[in-house]
Design a protein around this motif. Sequence first.
Motif, PDB file in Angstrom:
ATOM      1  N   SER A   1       0.829  -1.203   0.000  1.00  0.00           N
ATOM      2  CA  SER A   1       0.000   0.000   0.000  1.00  0.00           C
ATOM      3  C   SER A   1       0.860   1.248   0.000  1.00  0.00           C
ATOM      4  CB  SER A   1      -0.892   0.031   1.245  1.00  0.00           C
ATOM      5  OG  SER A   1      -1.710  -1.104   1.295  1.00  0.00           O
ATOM      6  N   ALA A   2       0.443   2.222  -0.799  1.00  0.00           N
ATOM      7  CA  ALA A   2       1.087   3.530  -0.818  1.00  0.00           C
ATOM      8  C   ALA A   2       0.629   4.300   0.419  1.00  0.00           C
ATOM      9  CB  ALA A   2       0.697   4.269  -2.099  1.00  0.00           C
ATOM     10  N   PRO A   3       1.323   5.378   0.766  1.00  0.00           N
ATOM     11  CA  PRO A   3       0.922   6.172   1.940  1.00  0.00           C
ATOM     12  C   PRO A   3      -0.520   6.671   1.874  1.00  0.00           C
ATOM     13  CG  PRO A   3       3.118   6.800   1.259  1.00  0.00           C
ATOM     14  CD  PRO A   3       2.590   5.855   0.209  1.00  0.00           C
ATOM     15  N   ASP A   4      -1.060   6.866   0.669  1.00  0.00           N
ATOM     16  CA  ASP A   4      -2.446   7.322   0.538  1.00  0.00           C
ATOM     17  C   ASP A   4      -3.455   6.182   0.645  1.00  0.00           C
ATOM     18  OD1 ASP A   4      -2.195   5.992  -1.894  1.00  0.00           O
ATOM     19  OD2 ASP A   4      -2.511   7.776  -3.134  1.00  0.00           O
ATOM     20  N   GLY A   5      -2.986   4.954   0.894  1.00  0.00           N
ATOM     21  CA  GLY A   5      -3.881   3.808   1.047  1.00  0.00           C
ATOM     22  C   GLY A   5      -4.133   3.025  -0.230  1.00  0.00           C
ATOM     23  N   ARG A   6      -3.674   3.543  -1.358  1.00  0.00           N
ATOM     24  CA  ARG A   6      -3.871   2.848  -2.628  1.00  0.00           C
ATOM     25  C   ARG A   6      -3.041   1.572  -2.655  1.00  0.00           C
ATOM     26  NH1 ARG A   6      -1.451   3.460  -8.207  1.00  0.00           N
ATOM     27  NH2 ARG A   6       0.170   4.664  -7.160  1.00  0.00           N
ATOM     28  N   ILE A   7      -3.637   0.475  -3.083  1.00  0.00           N
ATOM     29  CA  ILE A   7      -2.886  -0.769  -3.243  1.00  0.00           C
ATOM     30  C   ILE A   7      -2.090  -0.668  -4.536  1.00  0.00           C
ATOM     31  CG2 ILE A   7      -3.065  -3.251  -3.671  1.00  0.00           C
ATOM     32  CD1 ILE A   7      -5.272  -3.355  -1.614  1.00  0.00           C
ATOM     33  N   VAL A   8      -0.761  -0.817  -4.413  1.00  0.00           N
ATOM     34  CA  VAL A   8       0.130  -0.668  -5.558  1.00  0.00           C
ATOM     35  C   VAL A   8       0.812  -1.979  -5.924  1.00  0.00           C
ATOM     36  CG1 VAL A   8       0.487   1.805  -5.229  1.00  0.00           C
ATOM     37  CG2 VAL A   8       1.991   0.169  -4.063  1.00  0.00           C
ATOM     38  N   GLY A   9       0.484  -3.042  -5.194  1.00  0.00           N
ATOM     39  CA  GLY A   9       1.038  -4.345  -5.509  1.00  0.00           C
ATOM     40  C   GLY A   9       0.440  -5.410  -4.630  1.00  0.00           C
ATOM     41  N   TYR A  10       0.550  -6.639  -5.073  1.00  0.00           N
ATOM     42  CA  TYR A  10       0.099  -7.779  -4.280  1.00  0.00           C
ATOM     43  C   TYR A  10       0.810  -9.023  -4.783  1.00  0.00           C
ATOM     44  CZ  TYR A  10      -3.036  -8.306  -8.267  1.00  0.00           C
ATOM     45  OH  TYR A  10      -3.542  -8.410  -9.541  1.00  0.00           O
ATOM     46  N   ALA A  11       0.810 -10.048  -3.940  1.00  0.00           N
ATOM     47  CA  ALA A  11       1.493 -11.288  -4.297  1.00  0.00           C
ATOM     48  C   ALA A  11       0.912 -12.423  -3.475  1.00  0.00           C
ATOM     49  CB  ALA A  11       2.993 -11.163  -4.043  1.00  0.00           C
ATOM     50  N   GLY A  12       1.038 -13.643  -4.007  1.00  0.00           N
ATOM     51  CA  GLY A  12       0.543 -14.800  -3.279  1.00  0.00           C
ATOM     52  C   GLY A  12       1.352 -16.046  -3.561  1.00  0.00           C
TER      53      GLY A  12
END
Length: 165
Positions: free
Chosen positions: A47-58
Amino acid sequence: MRWWDIDRVLELEKDLFPEDAWSRGMFWSELAHSRGPEATRRYLVASAPDGRIVGYAGLAASGDLGDVQTIAVARDRQGTGLGARLLTELLRAATTFECAEVMLECRVDNTRAQKLYERFGFAPIGFRRGYYQPGNVDALVMRLTDPSSSLEDVQGTEQGTEING
């Protein structure tokens, strides 16, 4: 990643993988196996400081085999080291799950991802023809033996991104 992240993850998923995006149900199914003493999955969001999800992984684990299920980085964060940070966390999870090997599939046309995986020691072992549908794109299958020996302290240029499981 938690259930309340799914809608924001799906936005990024659809942007990055418009032809073969995962569904809400697929993420729910994976997260159902990510908590508790019998957990076999590890899913992360960045998450970016503004709360936006900028990546994920599993990652999924079964016995001594791990499988990278997904890694995604927002277009404006690609090339910053975030993908490497996410992969590092997945390899830490594979080590915790006591995986002797980690496998993954990567689109044959995604050379950026292939270079990242090679940097961590993954080696190509074959192809899955027409794996990505509906585009009928082949997958390059890659394997890493001994994920604990491939962990590196990744220093990227991205700043202020928090990774949570």
